[in-house]
Design an enzyme around this catalytic site. Structure first.
Site, PDB file in Angstrom:
ATOM      1  N   ASP A 142      26.920   1.030 -19.779  1.00  0.00           N
ATOM      2  CA  ASP A 142      26.345   1.645 -20.973  1.00  0.00           C
ATOM      3  C   ASP A 142      26.089   0.567 -22.026  1.00  0.00           C
ATOM      4  OD1 ASP A 142      26.593   4.115 -19.790  1.00  0.00           O
ATOM      5  OD2 ASP A 142      28.491   4.598 -20.775  1.00  0.00           O
ATOM      6  N   ARG A 143      25.137   0.832 -22.890  1.00  0.00           N
ATOM      7  CA  ARG A 143      24.751  -0.147 -23.904  1.00  0.00           C
ATOM      8  C   ARG A 143      25.941  -0.636 -24.737  1.00  0.00           C
ATOM      9  NH1 ARG A 143      19.833   0.710 -28.312  1.00  0.00           N
ATOM     10  NH2 ARG A 143      19.964  -1.361 -29.246  1.00  0.00           N
TER      11      ARG A 143
END
Length: 310
Positions: A142-143
């Site tokens: 995930d970012r």
């Protein structure tokens, strides 16, 4: 002459073998929209060994692919990673050889561009390593998650790593700061997960009896006032698995803006917790020659320092 303006007959080599035809064409026909690629395949303008094929056909070494002339419309150049991002990426490489590299991905940087994001890790790495033909993400983070990210430098290595991931032979070990006091007796969470698409188009994952089986193993590393540092090892690989399983257990991850406790997150920001406190700390897997590869990325200093102040 632009190769996109003439018919080409291209032979698939061993490094390209195994790719879907549509993905292989996307790489060859830079700037051509995916819709147009599907259209020329459907119309039979693209042929493999003189025969019509479907987009999902996987190319084989020795295949001869007919690629028709394709006109590319002029588009605005994509934003490029600036020099500071490239320097940070170079310094974040934990390991590199001729087959793959492992990056300690910074929090806040997406793994790839798209959906309003101009560029990500993979675009930056391609800028740093322009001579490598095939530089591909093996998996995703995930970012806002930091830590170990595996990137293949050869198609053969990408295929091998994808295969051992499918077979469950890569151990991915995370560390997370969660709310509350996690019980040492709670060694695992088994709860099926299902993806939902709310009105805004943002993907949310929820525990749902009709979802896919999901299992995460947990271990307490250290207790802090009202917080616990835990180790999490996902046995299955579902989207947002650790984030949803900790929420389901009543101990959401600190700084999680999607599955966390928003009021408590606001309070903890003043103490220095200004990011998602989830970190991919370790990767363990066997290389093709049988050697065990084990690499660690230490918990980011920003999290360590904030915990130490508690």
């Amino acid at each position: 002459m632009n190769p996109n303006q003439t018919v080409q007959y291209l032979t698939i080599d061993s490094e390209q073998a195994g790719q879907r035809l549509d993905n292989w064409l996307t790489t060859r026909l830079k700037g051509v929209p995916k819709g147009k690629i599907y259209r020329i395949i459907r119309k039979g303008e693209v042929r493999v060994n003189k025969a019509r094929v479907k987009p999902e056909y996987r190319v084989v070494a020795g295949d001869i692919v007919r690629v028709p002339p394709v006109r590319v419309s002029q588009t605005t150049p994509k934003a490029q990673p600036h020099q500071k991002v490239l320097q940070d990426l170079e310094q974040s490489i934990l390991y590199e050889d001729s087959q793959f590299l492992v990056l300690n991905k910074p929090s806040g940087l997406a793994v790839h561009g798209g959906s309003g994001i101009s560029y990500g890790v993979i675009e930056g790495l391609r800028k740093l390593r322009p001579n490598i033909k095939s530089l591909e993400l093996v998996h995703r983070l995930d970012r806002d998650t930091s830590g170990c990210l595996l990137v293949a430098k050869r198609r053969s290595m990408l295929r091998y790593l994808h295969e051992i991931i499918r077979e469950g032979h890569i151990d991915k070990i995370y560390q997370a700061v969660v709310l509350g006091r996690w019980s040492k007796r709670r060694k695992q969470i088994s709860a099926p997960l299902r993806k939902n698409e709310p009105r805004a188009g943002e993907r949310i994952v929820k525990v749902d009896p009709e979802g896919k089986q999901a299992l995460t193993e947990f271990e307490v590393i250290q207790y802090y006032p009202e917080l616990t540092l835990v180790q999490a090892k996902p046995i299955t690989g579902r989207t947002h698995q650790i984030r949803v399983h900790t929420q389901y257990a009543g101990h959401p991850i600190v700084g999680d803006e999607k599955y966390g406790d928003f009021a408590v997150n606001r309070q903890l920001k003043s103490k220095g917790f200004n990011r998602l406190c989830l970190h991919a700390a370790q990767l363990i897997f066997e290389l093709p020659d049988g050697t065990l590869f084990n690499i660690e990325a230490p918990l980011p200093e920003s999290i360590q320092q904030t915990l130490a102040q508690l």
